[in-house]
Design an enzyme around this catalytic site. Structure first.
Site, mmCIF file in Angstrom:
data_model
loop_
_atom_site.group_PDB
_atom_site.id
_atom_site.type_symbol
_atom_site.label_atom_id
_atom_site.label_comp_id
_atom_site.label_asym_id
_atom_site.label_seq_id
_atom_site.Cartn_x
_atom_site.Cartn_y
_atom_site.Cartn_z
ATOM 1 N N PHE A 1 0.870 -1.177 0.000
ATOM 2 C CA PHE A 1 0.000 0.000 0.000
ATOM 3 C C PHE A 1 0.902 1.221 0.000
ATOM 4 C CE2 PHE A 1 -2.687 3.276 1.704
ATOM 5 C CZ PHE A 1 -3.986 2.944 1.365
ATOM 6 N N ILE B 1 1.218 5.476 -1.158
ATOM 7 C CA ILE B 1 0.913 6.786 -1.747
ATOM 8 C C ILE B 1 2.256 7.445 -2.002
ATOM 9 C CG2 ILE B 1 -0.232 9.011 -1.432
ATOM 10 C CD1 ILE B 1 -2.149 6.631 -1.614
ATOM 11 N N GLN C 1 1.817 12.799 -0.400
ATOM 12 C CA GLN C 1 1.387 12.295 0.902
ATOM 13 C C GLN C 1 0.913 13.439 1.802
ATOM 14 O OE1 GLN C 1 4.545 9.926 2.616
ATOM 15 N NE2 GLN C 1 4.381 8.328 1.057
ATOM 16 N N GLY D 1 -4.584 13.085 2.419
ATOM 17 C CA GLY D 1 -5.785 12.277 2.620
ATOM 18 C C GLY D 1 -5.990 11.187 1.595
ATOM 19 N N HIS D 2 -5.046 11.021 0.662
ATOM 20 C CA HIS D 2 -5.212 9.994 -0.377
ATOM 21 C C HIS D 2 -5.178 8.583 0.208
ATOM 22 C CE1 HIS D 2 -5.171 12.844 -3.618
ATOM 23 N NE2 HIS D 2 -3.983 13.321 -3.279
ATOM 24 N N GLY D 3 -4.374 8.366 1.259
ATOM 25 C CA GLY D 3 -4.297 7.042 1.864
ATOM 26 C C GLY D 3 -5.639 6.590 2.403
ATOM 27 N N SER D 4 -6.333 7.471 3.094
ATOM 28 C CA SER D 4 -7.660 7.134 3.622
ATOM 29 C C SER D 4 -8.655 6.884 2.505
ATOM 30 C CB SER D 4 -8.168 8.269 4.524
ATOM 31 O OG SER D 4 -7.454 8.294 5.741
ATOM 32 N N GLU E 1 -1.178 -7.917 5.240
ATOM 33 C CA GLU E 1 0.089 -8.636 5.404
ATOM 34 C C GLU E 1 1.126 -7.749 6.099
ATOM 35 O OE1 GLU E 1 3.671 -10.062 2.447
ATOM 36 O OE2 GLU E 1 1.604 -10.309 1.755
#
Length: 671
Positions: free
Chosen positions: A516, A518, A523, A526-529, A551
């Site tokens: 995962f 970004i 970064q 808010g793109h991760g959320s 994982e």
């Protein structure tokens, strides 16, 4: 502070050292030497699991081996010294009559994100040995008399030791090459002495046509002159004169080699050494929305390069080294360049300097670009022709009114154009995901691609800003298998398996998030959320997917995951009316409904129960504490069952308090 001890049980005496507290333990783990052996107490420190350990519960002792000595050949008396010292410096262990002490080479220690300070695991459990140590104050007192307290610069000491090793290795290599040259030159000299080539000097030869007198008469006169002059000494003198140039060439080569050796052995180590994380720069290029400039670019540096340049993340053999990777933000066309002001001289045909180009070349597509003007032209051309691949899942805006939209697509290795596209951006996994590796091109992989779409004039361009890889595992439904008498010992079976009325029915799936990311330059927005929310909604909407797993999540991803799972479950009022203790049937029902694995669901449940908990209510607080401790015990049962009752209670209490502090920090952010 570091404590140093000397054991006289071996000759030469052995150096033993250990940290005063967990901070020194952490530094010793980080800056240990290859020839060090690590010791710790088995029944005091939970080293195989991510389980909080009191920082003063166990001691880490290190033995510095002699050159050429193996960790498996340590004398029994020295092992006893090390075991006694380790036991004596443990708050709990020193009170026990007998303890088990583990030891393994320093190179076998494994430190990962999420471990407590001073906590370690092992890369290979087969390389771990156990000693049973019984209390012996006589040995401890003898060693304590040799104790010296110092405040060393461990990083500097390690660098100096490695520098000395490289110097010795280089000297040996240069000496070997010099000897090979000498032997080769001797061989040539011997062959030249046996050869008649040097006797035939064309400048001294003449044809019969050059004779201006009778040939036969000239021949007789010449022969007579030769017979008079060809004494033994004159022949030797003549021969020596002819081979003298060969000796001169040999001497010249020796002089040149000697000068090279002297130059190489000068104390210039540090100027040829650089940090690979600093030497490598990464750029993202795209056409600019500003009419006054042609391109926008973002420069970032890698977080990790050890998978390319080794654990020390160092490159040897160059001055002012610059490694540049530039990507077209949309198509990910790649520009690769390596520059330096000077390179350490080669010895014979073997280069001392690291082969930087080959190490990077193997990790990027073969069609990388080396001409910068060509790269810029490619960026401009691809920007308007490149379109995302796969199935569009959703889109969102970060700011209303702005003409920038973010779109998320789902792709597999069967999706047209994706296999080649994945090869272009996968190198970022090595740079920004700790212990990240390339994935195999398996049909069960899915990837969520996050693109930025913005308008330039009357056209749109796309830029990749993040992605997530996920693997489809078979979901083992224990209740269904028991009820239908199905044997499922292997948790990874073909996705399509069951047959009903002649039709293949897909099996249930556990979708596991693997990578995962970004990209660094976008970064914190808010793109991760947004990406995680999209994945979770996709899981909830897909009837085949029964569970979402992760994982080995790192700390940054744990924050995103906890925040979004917690807020979603709170929005759905999933834990409304619940109070500790929550029964197993309710927990299983919530797992099936919200498709979270058991650990994550219980974690969110415990956070919410704590938020609503009245701590002044002793009975309610006790019920909550017992429920959390029950989970902690079940999660670590195999380790905890071998510990005596009093110590088990103590460890669970310490872990519970640490967990409550973590939950309170989360609640402060997302209450």
């Amino acid at each position: 502070m570091v404590y140093y001890f000397t054991s006289q049980e071996v000759d030469p005496p052995a150096l033993i050292y250990m940290g005063k507290d967990e901070k020194e333990n952490e530094d010793l783990i980080k800056y240990g030497w290859e020839e060090d052996v690590w010791y710790d107490l088995l029944n005091i420190c939970f080293i195989f699991i991510r389980f909080h350990v009191h920082p003063h519960s166990s001691a880490h002792a290190y033995l510095r081996l002699q050159p050429g000595q193996s960790w498996e050949d340590i004398s029994p008396k020295l092992l006893e010294d090390l075991g006694q010292l380790t036991k004596a410096n443990s708050i709990k262990g020193c009170k026990e009559k007998s303890v088990d002490v583990l030891y393994t080479p320093w190179s076998n220690l494994l430190k990962t994100n999420g471990m407590a300070t001073g906590e370690v695991s092992f890369k290979n459990n087969a390389m771990v040995k156990t000693l049973q140590i019984k209390k012996n104050n006589k040995i401890v007192n003898r060693l304590e008399k040799t104790r010296v307290e110092k405040f060393p610069d461990l990083e500097k000491e390690k660098m100096q030791a490695e520098k000395e090793k490289r110097r010795i290795a280089r000297e040996a290599m240069v000496a070997k090459k010099q000897e090979e040259l000498r032997l080769e030159q001797e061989k040539k000299e011997q062959e030249a002495l046996k050869s008649y080539d040097s006797f035939f000097d064309k400048s001294s030869m003449r044809s019969n046509y050059d004779n201006d007198c009778d040939l036969e008469e000239d021949f007789i006169i010449t022969r007579a002159k030769l017979n008079l002059s060809r004494t033994k000494s004159s022949r030797l003198k003549y021969r020596k004169f002819e081979v003298r140039p060969i000796f001169a060439l040999f001497i010249l080569n020796i002089i040149v080699m000697t000068e090279m050796v002297e130059e190489l052995l000068k104390p210039q180590e540090e100027e040829w050494l650089c940090n690979s994380n600093e030497a490598l720069t990464i750029w993202f290029f795209e056409p600019s929305t500003d009419p006054d400039q042609e391109f926008d670019s973002a420069q970032v540096y890698p977080m990790f390069t050890y998978s390319i340049f080794g654990d020390k993340e160092q490159i040897y053999g160059y001055k002012n080294l610059e490694i540049t990777l530039k990507f077209s933000s949309g198509s990910f066309a790649t520009y690769f360049d390596v520059r330096y002001s000077d390179k350490i001289p080669d010895v014979s045909s073997t280069s001392i300097a690291d082969n930087v180009i080959d190490k990077v070349k193997t990790l990027i597509p073969n069609d990388y670009i080396t001409n910068f003007d060509t790269f810029l032209q490619t960026v401009n051309e691809n920007a308007y022709s490149f379109k995302p691949m796969g199935e569009k899942i959703t889109e969102y805006r970060l700011e209303e009114g702005k003409d920038i939209i973010y779109e998320i697509y789902r792709a597999t290795f069967n999706t047209p154009r994706f296999k080649e596209y994945h090869k272009r951006f996968q190198i970022l996994v090595l740079f920004y995901i700790e212990a990240g590796t390339y994935i195999e091109e398996d049909e069960k992989w899915e990837t969520m691609l996050l693109f930025e779409r913005k308008r330039i004039g009357d056209k749109y361009i796309y830029s990749l800003v993040g992605f997530c890889t996920m693997y489809n595992y078979y979901f083992y439904n224990r209740e269904e298998c028991v009820n239908n008498n199905i044997d499922r010992t292997n948790n990874k079976v073909p996705v399509s398996e069951r047959v009903n009325e002649g039709k293949v029915i897909p099996e249930d799936i556990r979708l596991r998030i693997s990578q995962f990311l970004i990209f660094p330059h976008v970064q914190g927005k808010g793109h991760g959320s947004k990406l995680y929310q999209t994945i979770y909604k996709y899981v909830l909407s897909n009837s085949r997917i029964k569970e979402l797993a992760v994982e080995i999540p790192n700390d940054s991803f744990e924050v995103i995951r906890d925040k979004n799972d917690l807020l979603y479950l709170r929005e759905q009022k999933a834990f409304e009316g619940l109070a500790a203790p929550v029964d197993k049937k309710t927990i299983d029902s919530l797992r099936r409904k919200y498709k979270l694995n058991k650990r994550q669901l219980l974690r969110c449940l415990e956070i919410e129960l704590l938020r609503k908990l009245n701590k002044s209510d002793a009975a309610a607080y006790k019920a909550y504490r017992l429920q959390v401790k029950e989970r902690l015990y079940n999660w670590n049962k195999e380790i905890l069952k071998d510990i005596d009752r009093d110590e088990r209670i103590e460890k669970l209490e310490e872990t519970f308090k640490s967990l409550v502090e973590e939950y309170q920090d989360i609640l402060l952010k997302y209450n």
